[in-house]
Scaffold this motif. Sequence first.
Motif, PDB file in Angstrom:
ATOM      1  N   ASP A  30       0.879  -1.170   0.000  1.00 46.03           N
ATOM      2  CA  ASP A  30       0.000   0.000   0.000  1.00 46.03           C
ATOM      3  C   ASP A  30       0.919   1.224   0.000  1.00 46.03           C
ATOM      4  O   ASP A  30       1.509   1.571   1.016  1.00 46.03           O
ATOM      5  N   ILE A  31       1.072   1.865  -1.173  1.00 49.53           N
ATOM      6  CA  ILE A  31       2.071   2.926  -1.341  1.00 49.53           C
ATOM      7  C   ILE A  31       1.398   4.292  -1.395  1.00 49.53           C
ATOM      8  O   ILE A  31       0.442   4.494  -2.142  1.00 49.53           O
ATOM      9  N   THR A  32       1.912   5.226  -0.609  1.00 50.25           N
ATOM     10  CA  THR A  32       1.462   6.620  -0.639  1.00 50.25           C
ATOM     11  C   THR A  32       2.673   7.516  -0.892  1.00 50.25           C
ATOM     12  O   THR A  32       3.726   7.338  -0.268  1.00 50.25           O
ATOM     13  N   VAL A  33       2.510   8.457  -1.820  1.00 48.52           N
ATOM     14  CA  VAL A  33       3.578   9.407  -2.149  1.00 48.52           C
ATOM     15  C   VAL A  33       3.083  10.816  -1.841  1.00 48.52           C
ATOM     16  O   VAL A  33       1.998  11.203  -2.266  1.00 48.52           O
ATOM     17  N   ILE A  34       3.889  11.567  -1.091  1.00 44.70           N
ATOM     18  CA  ILE A  34       3.526  12.938  -0.732  1.00 44.70           C
ATOM     19  C   ILE A  34       4.544  13.896  -1.360  1.00 44.70           C
ATOM     20  O   ILE A  34       5.755  13.751  -1.135  1.00 44.70           O
TER      21      ILE A  34
END
Length: 801
Positions: A30-34
């Motif tokens: 589960d990848i999140t990029v900010i």
Amino acid sequence: MRERILVIGNGMAGIRCVEEIVKLKPNAYDITVIGKERTPAYDRIQLSTVLQGNGTIDELLIKPLDWYEEQKVTLKTDEAVTEIDKDQRLVYTNKGDALPYDRLIIATGSNPFIIPFPGVDKKGVITFRDIDDCNAMIESAKTMKKAVVIGGGLLGLEAARGLLNLNMEVSVVHNTDALMDRQLDATASKMLKDELEQQGMTFLMEKETTHVTGKEQVSGLAFKDGEEIEADLVVMAVGIKPNIALASETGLETNRGIVVDDFMKTSHPGIYAVGECAEHRGIAYGLVAPLYEQAVVLAKSISGDESGPYEGSVVFTKLKVSGVDVFSAGLFQEEEGVKAIRIHDESEGIYKKIMIADQKIVGTVMFGDTSDSSRILSYMRSEMNVEKLKKVALLEPEQDGGDDLVASMLESEIVCGCNGVTKGCITKAIQDQGLRTVGEIKGCTNASRSCGGCQPLVSQILEHTLGDAFDASNQQEPICGCTSLSRNEIVEAIREKGIQTTKEVYHVLDFGNKEGCSKCRPSLNYYLGMLFPEEYEDEAASRFVNERMHANIQNDGTFSVVPRMYGGVTTSDQLRKIAEVSDKYEIKMLKVTGGQRIDMLGAKKDDLPSIWADLDMPSGYAYGKALRTVKTCVGEQFCRFGTQDSIGLGVRLEKKFERLQTPHKVKMAVSACPRSCAESGFKDVGIIGVDGAWELYVGGNGGINIQGGHLLATVTTDEEVMKTTGAYLQYYRETANYLERTSAWVERVGIDHVKEVLSDEEEKNNLNNRIDIALRATRDPWKEALEDRTVRQQFETILQP
């Protein structure tokens, strides 16, 4: 529950790491990029193309928004992480989010280095680091004339070239006696300086700035030796420093950068750092190739493979400014125990030097011809023993040696330094996946995706691997990542199958993404309209935002409106209209453009339909991939040197070809004599009057690659000018790639080939017949909007948020 990976920073290193992770283990995390910038990750190396007017931010995106959705990667733009709680494994953002993670990747990149002398906080002092900096320079150039760039390195020279293209007077201030002194030796540096001076740059060498002059707004620079220089704009481009503030506040070990081991692990478990913010074995890299090598190692480590540690990089620099090719890698200055092999051809402007120690290549510098750069870099990386090679042959290999070079390369040798792609990776992809073009290799392996310098070597590997199956005529790249089909394959399939809509293209030609992307939608819309001008219904949704709005969006959200002035000629009635409309709608600025028109800057989006209605003038298509302007001199009517009616011919050309959709913007000029006051020699189509005739020049360009036009024909009548121009434009429309300028197209197909096509009178007539059909099918959306209430209502619907 899937493991949660959080990436702070949506730059080149961060997104490359995500790209490799999802490739190695699709849907495993589960990848999140900010990212704190408003746009998704873009190729920062190519920022200068935006500044120089030859690209848009959409064209620089590393991955389209669709890709993030397809890979189930959550992207948060315009959001900054303010705190990391490493014990609770949470990050907090400026928008109030608290996001949990199992693994954290810090990819915060670098900040521009600002020399802290007095006055750097004045208005008009900016850096060159991101797209906002580009927009600030573009906006400044509309009202300012004199720019000074502090820094004669790679970044500073690219900024200077862009400002020069924006018609500013540009001076470069450097604190040593040699440009790019960290990458070039004295000979190459002098050659570069000489070339850039010919292009219009002024250099102030060995200058130390003491302060910025001016009150609130910059007025110039003062130097330690007592001299001063005037400036409306000062661009600071002296270097970068790793952005480690967040990591330092979190308690991670930092030095110049965030300290990492050979697998990019920081001092705290579960937290990694990659890219310009990371420091590995005492080195913080600022070039793209090491960043990508680090990203590959980190992705493998996270995915459970720590077999290949990161052991440092051979750094290299590749620069192209206005046709100047420069390459540098490793050691480039003479020292004890190191011998140099040189080739210096002053007549051709070519200089090459290879540094050898212990029978191995340890460095190189190339100027003017960098075609050998990938091969020499490969020798350096593999530490190949060159004792048995003829020394001059290292720099001047035999013409037929390409196949021998490929055969002699180890499978482990790096071919694409920017993306860390080996020969073995390329050959395996060719064999396993049936790749047949360099474009397919790029899409599959990333080889040649960044600077493109390794493309010749990639092509040689392809030819060597395929043998007799290699088809040299089929080496066009796919038009985008949605398909493996090239432009020619798509156009031929549309023609054969009679496809009428972009939706049909996606399904009939089996595109991977059935909705298309920001790259293929506009191009397919153009190809369909070009093939079927009378039948095809233009898809407004497939056009770029400026074309949809019929105005150019500015960096503050307002728009620029440019009414057409045929041949640069206007009337007092038109000027009164423009003045009245400007007052009524509070236009911020009226700017006379280089194309001899008036640019109305600062129009509000909701006012656009009313502005055009009140103007009651045709659009100048300043936003379109179409004919923009026909610049003219005053000609024989007024000028004592003029030999021809340049205004009359220019107006006639513009009235005929306005609204013609073309692969890229087209600019023309007509000059009445060889003095060429309309700058006809640097236009897509330039016409110059000579004694009793017109000379037609084509393929000129004043953008990033300044290109003089090629003489296409000399004709004696205005009718021949119209006919030759029509045939030329139609042939360009039918054979160029979408977004390919005429200068690049002429270079690709060859001016002799274009001449040969147009020398066939029957083909010339056919081309003119086809362009006439296309012209009859063109329409003015503004005229329709004014006359048809339904059309106007539809347009006003587009304007709604």
